[in-house]
Write a protein that holds these residues in place. Structure first.
Motif, PDB file in Angstrom:
ATOM      1  N   ASN A  98       8.156  83.232  67.751  1.00  0.00           N
ATOM      2  CA  ASN A  98       7.141  84.765  67.308  1.00  0.00           C
ATOM      3  C   ASN A  98       5.768  83.873  67.404  1.00  0.00           C
ATOM      4  O   ASN A  98       5.176  85.042  68.243  1.00  0.00           O
ATOM      5  N   PHE A  99       5.424  82.933  67.307  1.00  0.00           N
ATOM      6  CA  PHE A  99       4.306  82.170  67.381  1.00  0.00           C
ATOM      7  C   PHE A  99       3.683  82.339  68.455  1.00  0.00           C
ATOM      8  O   PHE A  99       2.775  82.402  68.588  1.00  0.00           O
ATOM      9  N   VAL A 100       4.681  81.651  69.746  1.00  0.00           N
ATOM     10  CA  VAL A 100       4.441  81.527  70.674  1.00  0.00           C
ATOM     11  C   VAL A 100       4.184  83.180  71.493  1.00  0.00           C
ATOM     12  O   VAL A 100       2.949  82.745  72.172  1.00  0.00           O
ATOM     13  N   ASP A 101       4.818  83.666  71.335  1.00  0.00           N
ATOM     14  CA  ASP A 101       4.626  85.106  71.214  1.00  0.00           C
ATOM     15  C   ASP A 101       3.543  85.787  71.402  1.00  0.00           C
ATOM     16  O   ASP A 101       2.963  86.620  72.060  1.00  0.00           O
ATOM     17  N   ALA A 125      13.984  81.318  59.048  1.00  0.00           N
ATOM     18  CA  ALA A 125      12.371  80.586  59.807  1.00  0.00           C
ATOM     19  C   ALA A 125      12.299  79.646  61.289  1.00  0.00           C
ATOM     20  O   ALA A 125      11.584  79.455  62.221  1.00  0.00           O
ATOM     21  N   ARG A 126      13.624  80.202  62.104  1.00  0.00           N
ATOM     22  CA  ARG A 126      14.099  79.734  63.534  1.00  0.00           C
ATOM     23  C   ARG A 126      13.396  80.943  64.230  1.00  0.00           C
ATOM     24  O   ARG A 126      13.679  79.689  65.625  1.00  0.00           O
ATOM     25  N   TYR A 127      13.411  81.841  63.753  1.00  0.00           N
ATOM     26  CA  TYR A 127      12.260  82.743  64.654  1.00  0.00           C
ATOM     27  C   TYR A 127      10.579  82.381  64.580  1.00  0.00           C
ATOM     28  O   TYR A 127      10.022  82.696  65.618  1.00  0.00           O
ATOM     29  N   TYR A 128      10.400  81.516  63.675  1.00  0.00           N
ATOM     30  CA  TYR A 128       8.854  81.478  63.267  1.00  0.00           C
ATOM     31  C   TYR A 128       8.942  80.617  64.609  1.00  0.00           C
ATOM     32  O   TYR A 128       7.064  81.008  65.471  1.00  0.00           O
TER      33      TYR A 128
END
Length: 209
Positions: free
Chosen positions: A35-38, A29-32
């Motif tokens: 990842n969304f911004v990217d 979850a910490r990467y979500y």
């Protein structure tokens, strides 16, 4: 060893518990947000390419490939986290240049810089559906193919010897000069094409970060 591992965990029939699923989701979850911004940034960056994309010919395939490689070259080069990162960036940028040369047919058109022609229509004696007909004519005004041949001596020898024989030759050797130039131009474009895909084949699996 593999059999012993399977004795401990039956991978074929293993089903994670609800607790394990939640645990794994929380770990990811910490990467979500990142990842969304990217993903949003990618949509913005790729929009002009996709907007202009068409399914007509290889130009648009090359356009997508070129854009992707240039972006990845910048990314890998700027991070520089492995010893070959800068070299990979150089090679990827070279590939982008070769793709542009392919798209523009740079070498195919180069010989045209060494001569000038006059193009015009000439009325014929024939008629079509009661209408006058015209024939397309071309006459050479100036040419400097010798300079072009000196630029590519090896290809010139191949053209004269017949090793390169893509176009019909004339009995008049003077007329053949343009044929030689066209054959050299075509061969150079093919060399560019082969080099592009040779570099891709030898390097693309190494381009990671």
């Amino acid at each position: 060893m593999e059999d012993k591992i399977k004795e401990i965990v039956d991978f074929d029939n293993y089903k994670p518990t609800t607790f394990e699923k939640i645990k794994w989701w929380l770990q990811d979850a910490r990467y979500y947000p990142r990842n969304f911004v990217d993903s949003v940034k990618n949509l913005i960056a790729w929009f002009p390419i996709i907007w202009k994309d068409r399914d007509w010919d290889d130009h648009y395939i090359f356009e997508v490939l070129k854009f992707k490689i240039k972006r990845q070259a910048k990314y890998i080069g700027s991070r520089n986290i492995h010893t070959n990162a800068k070299r990979d960036e150089e090679i990827m940028n070279l590939v982008a240049i070769l793709i542009q040369l392919e798209q523009d047919e740079t070498y195919n058109m180069e010989y045209m810089d060494y001569h000038k022609t006059k193009n015009y229509f000439v009325k014929t004696d024939d008629e079509f559906a009661g209408e006058e007909t015209y024939e397309w004519k071309s006459s050479e005004l100036t040419e400097n193919f010798d300079e072009f041949f000196n630029k590519y001596p090896r290809q010139y020898k191949k053209a004269v010897s017949g090793e390169l024989k893509r176009f019909t030759r004339y009995d008049d050797e003077t007329k053949n000069k343009q044929i030689y130039a066209m054959e050299i131009a075509h061969e150079n474009q093919e060399r560019c094409h082969r080099l592009l895909f040779k570099i891709l084949a030898n390097n693309i699996r190494k381009w990671w970060d």
